[in-house]
Motif scaffolding. Structure first.
Motif, mmCIF file in Angstrom:
data_model
loop_
_atom_site.group_PDB
_atom_site.id
_atom_site.type_symbol
_atom_site.label_atom_id
_atom_site.label_comp_id
_atom_site.label_asym_id
_atom_site.label_seq_id
_atom_site.Cartn_x
_atom_site.Cartn_y
_atom_site.Cartn_z
ATOM 1 N N PHE A 133 37.405 41.096 52.933
ATOM 2 C CA PHE A 133 36.883 39.775 52.581
ATOM 3 C C PHE A 133 38.046 38.777 52.553
ATOM 4 C CE2 PHE A 133 35.739 36.647 49.282
ATOM 5 C CZ PHE A 133 34.457 36.294 49.661
ATOM 6 N N PRO A 187 39.925 35.868 51.074
ATOM 7 C CA PRO A 187 39.890 35.206 49.760
ATOM 8 C C PRO A 187 39.605 33.711 49.886
ATOM 9 C CG PRO A 187 42.068 36.152 50.194
ATOM 10 C CD PRO A 187 41.212 36.496 51.360
ATOM 11 N N THR A 228 37.868 31.157 44.186
ATOM 12 C CA THR A 228 38.357 32.260 43.350
ATOM 13 C C THR A 228 39.714 31.924 42.733
ATOM 14 O OG1 THR A 228 37.162 33.689 44.868
ATOM 15 C CG2 THR A 228 38.682 34.774 43.374
ATOM 16 N N GLY A 241 36.818 45.162 42.359
ATOM 17 C CA GLY A 241 36.506 44.749 43.736
ATOM 18 C C GLY A 241 37.648 43.911 44.282
ATOM 19 N N THR A 242 38.810 44.520 44.413
ATOM 20 C CA THR A 242 40.029 43.732 44.688
ATOM 21 C C THR A 242 40.123 43.238 46.124
ATOM 22 O OG1 THR A 242 42.382 43.651 44.096
ATOM 23 C CG2 THR A 242 41.661 45.601 45.331
ATOM 24 N N GLY A 243 39.415 43.857 47.080
ATOM 25 C CA GLY A 243 39.486 43.386 48.476
ATOM 26 C C GLY A 243 40.921 43.373 48.974
ATOM 27 N N GLU A 254 38.720 49.285 44.037
ATOM 28 C CA GLU A 254 38.053 48.960 45.306
ATOM 29 C C GLU A 254 37.418 50.226 45.856
ATOM 30 O OE1 GLU A 254 37.424 45.998 47.189
ATOM 31 O OE2 GLU A 254 36.244 47.523 48.185
ATOM 32 N N ALA A 255 36.112 50.150 46.176
ATOM 33 C CA ALA A 255 35.405 51.325 46.681
ATOM 34 C C ALA A 255 35.559 51.497 48.185
ATOM 35 C CB ALA A 255 33.922 51.222 46.319
ATOM 36 N N ASP A 256 35.748 50.395 48.905
ATOM 37 C CA ASP A 256 35.731 50.442 50.376
ATOM 38 C C ASP A 256 37.122 50.804 50.913
ATOM 39 O OD1 ASP A 256 35.686 49.871 53.066
ATOM 40 O OD2 ASP A 256 34.699 47.927 52.860
ATOM 41 N N ALA A 279 37.502 53.556 43.529
ATOM 42 C CA ALA A 279 36.418 53.854 42.582
ATOM 43 C C ALA A 279 35.314 52.831 42.706
ATOM 44 C CB ALA A 279 36.968 53.841 41.157
ATOM 45 N N ASP A 280 34.152 53.202 42.170
ATOM 46 C CA ASP A 280 33.020 52.288 42.077
ATOM 47 C C ASP A 280 33.108 51.547 40.737
ATOM 48 O OD1 ASP A 280 30.121 51.978 43.460
ATOM 49 O OD2 ASP A 280 30.005 51.692 41.279
ATOM 50 N N PHE A 281 32.599 50.289 40.728
ATOM 51 C CA PHE A 281 32.603 49.527 39.472
ATOM 52 C C PHE A 281 32.040 50.364 38.322
ATOM 53 C CE2 PHE A 281 31.432 45.437 42.029
ATOM 54 C CZ PHE A 281 32.746 45.276 42.412
ATOM 55 N N ASN A 333 35.454 39.229 41.304
ATOM 56 C CA ASN A 333 34.688 38.428 42.266
ATOM 57 C C ASN A 333 33.854 39.439 43.045
ATOM 58 O OD1 ASN A 333 33.656 36.739 44.192
ATOM 59 N ND2 ASN A 333 35.564 36.586 45.369
ATOM 60 N N PRO A 363 30.350 41.153 45.010
ATOM 61 C CA PRO A 363 29.344 40.606 45.939
ATOM 62 C C PRO A 363 28.238 39.950 45.123
ATOM 63 C CG PRO A 363 29.266 43.024 45.864
ATOM 64 C CD PRO A 363 30.422 42.612 45.029
ATOM 65 N N ALA A 407 29.693 44.934 52.258
ATOM 66 C CA ALA A 407 29.842 45.364 50.852
ATOM 67 C C ALA A 407 30.454 44.267 49.985
ATOM 68 C CB ALA A 407 30.711 46.621 50.780
ATOM 69 N N ALA A 408 31.056 43.264 50.626
ATOM 70 C CA ALA A 408 31.658 42.165 49.868
ATOM 71 C C ALA A 408 30.664 41.035 49.632
ATOM 72 C CB ALA A 408 32.874 41.622 50.620
HETATM 73 C C1 SAM Z 1 33.590 39.297 47.331
HETATM 74 S S1 SAM Z 1 34.769 40.566 47.659
HETATM 75 C C2 SAM Z 1 36.121 39.997 46.662
HETATM 76 C C3 SAM Z 1 37.473 40.473 47.103
HETATM 77 C C4 SAM Z 1 38.642 39.855 46.346
HETATM 78 N N1 SAM Z 1 38.587 40.186 44.935
HETATM 79 C C5 SAM Z 1 38.648 38.353 46.523
HETATM 80 O O1 SAM Z 1 38.269 37.639 45.588
HETATM 81 O O2 SAM Z 1 39.037 37.894 47.600
HETATM 82 C C6 SAM Z 1 34.083 41.918 46.705
HETATM 83 C C7 SAM Z 1 34.834 43.236 46.851
HETATM 84 O O3 SAM Z 1 34.209 44.190 45.971
HETATM 85 C C8 SAM Z 1 34.097 45.435 46.648
HETATM 86 N N2 SAM Z 1 32.946 46.139 46.050
HETATM 87 C C9 SAM Z 1 31.638 45.823 46.191
HETATM 88 N N3 SAM Z 1 30.879 46.646 45.452
HETATM 89 C C10 SAM Z 1 31.726 47.504 44.831
HETATM 90 C C11 SAM Z 1 31.520 48.581 43.919
HETATM 91 N N4 SAM Z 1 30.300 48.922 43.495
HETATM 92 N N5 SAM Z 1 32.602 49.243 43.471
HETATM 93 C C12 SAM Z 1 33.857 48.896 43.897
HETATM 94 N N6 SAM Z 1 34.116 47.884 44.757
HETATM 95 C C13 SAM Z 1 33.049 47.200 45.232
HETATM 96 C C14 SAM Z 1 33.883 45.072 48.100
HETATM 97 O O4 SAM Z 1 34.230 46.140 48.954
HETATM 98 C C15 SAM Z 1 34.792 43.833 48.236
HETATM 99 O O5 SAM Z 1 36.083 44.183 48.655
#
Ligand code: SAM
Length: 290
Positions: A88, A90, A94, A119-121, A142-144, A174-176, A193, A195, A214-215
């Motif tokens: 994603f 930035p 944000t 969700g650090t992207g 970050e899961a992805d 990890a997942d949130f 931040n 999705p 996923a973002a």
């Molecule tokens: C909108 S992007 C934000 C990225 C970054 N933090 C930024 O602000 O530019 C959301 C991020 O959350 C991750 N994400 C989405 N669902 C998630 C979950 N359930 N667990 C972990 N990460 C997740 C996505 O892969 C994506 O990289």
């Protein structure tokens, strides 16, 4: 006028025709990137040094590829991050939420505050906090795997130029929902931040075709991930700890209620972005909720 500035003017017209929102700025930034100069130095490029690859990049932008994928860089607060397919890009919105978190961490009477970026992207939020609050310890979740690879790349890049960030940002696959259980009840600030776009909503082609799904998407009302972030924040935060979560402009009231409908949160507040639109919600964990 120089040849390059003439070409930039033509490119801006082509980008405008293609529906690009800021055609002149994008044409100038592409020209600057191709010729390795700053945007304000385009007039210094000699006619003989004009690089025709400029037009190849303009064609990519006219096909609505994001500017940041073409230049390979995104600016976020004081950082220049590497970005590209799989992560994603930035956004300036944000930066405002991250600035709020940085200001609160500065006021916190905690020697080495523990911060979680869910969700650090690209690593944007975590790296900005590490750069501006060097005593903070960052846990970036970050899961992805594709996105995480970009975060790793950016963390390594800044570990070299800003040695104090080394070892202060930990990336977690990890997942949130279940992330960082060993930190339960100890974290000083959770920021996310996530999705938040309702499935099926219209977004520009730069977003739908290039930002990872996923973002972006998060259930029919766009709030699925934010609800999980709320639950994860209440689990992770120590009493008095803070949460900040970004959302879409029309979601301010709904996200306010995601927090206020659950017991244990106090001082829940809506905040606006630089364009004056509702953009993020913050709250304090009392430690007394269910
Ligand atoms: C909108 S992007 C934000 C990225 C970054 N933090 C930024 O602000 O530019 C959301 C991020 O959350 C991750 N994400 C989405 N669902 C998630 C979950 N359930 N667990 C972990 N990460 C997740 C996505 O892969 C994506 O990289």
């Amino acid at each position: 006028m120089s040849l390059l500035l003439d070409e930039v003017a033509l490119a801006a017209a082509r980008l405008a025709e293609a529906g690009v929102e800021s055609p002149r700025a994008d044409a100038e930034l592409i020209a600057a990137s191709v010729h390795h100069v700053r945007r304000g130095e385009l007039h210094l490029v000699k006619d003989g040094d004009f690089d025709a690859r400029f037009w190849a990049d303009v064609a990519r932008r006219a096909a609505r590829e994001p500017l940041q994928h073409i230049t390979g860089r995104a600016h976020f607060r004081y950082l220049e991050l590497d970005v590209g397919p799989g992560v994603f890009v930035p956004r300036p919105e944000t930066e405002v939420m991250t600035g709020w978190a940085i200001a609160r961490l500065g006021e916190m009477d905690v020697a080495e505050p523990e911060v979680t970026d869910l969700g650090t992207g690209s690593g944007a939020i975590a790296l900005a906090i590490a750069q501006e609050v060097p005593r903070a310890c960052l846990h970036a979740v970050e899961a992805d795997p594709l996105a995480r690879a970009w975060a790793e790349r950016n963390v390594s890049k800044y570990a070299e130029s800003l040695p104090y960030t080394a070892g202060r940002i930990m990336l977690h696959a990890a997942d949130f929902a279940g992330a960082l259980a060993d930190l339960d009840g100890t974290v000083d600030l959770v920021i996310s931040n996530p999705p938040y776009i309702p499935v099926g909503a219209y977004v520009d082609p730069e977003v739908s075709e290039y930002d990872p799904p996923a973002a972006l998407w998060s259930g029919t009302d766009g709030l699925d991930a934010i609800r999980i972030v709320e639950r994860t924040a209440r689990r992770l935060l120590r009493p008095g700890g803070l949460v900040a979560v970004e959302h879409g402009a029309p979601q301010g009231a709904a996200v306010y209620w995601v927090f206020t409908e659950e017991s244990g949160w106090r001082d829940t507040r809506n905040h606006k972005d630089l364009a004056g639109r509702d953009r993020f919600v913050t709250a304090t964990w009392s430690g007394e909720g269910a």
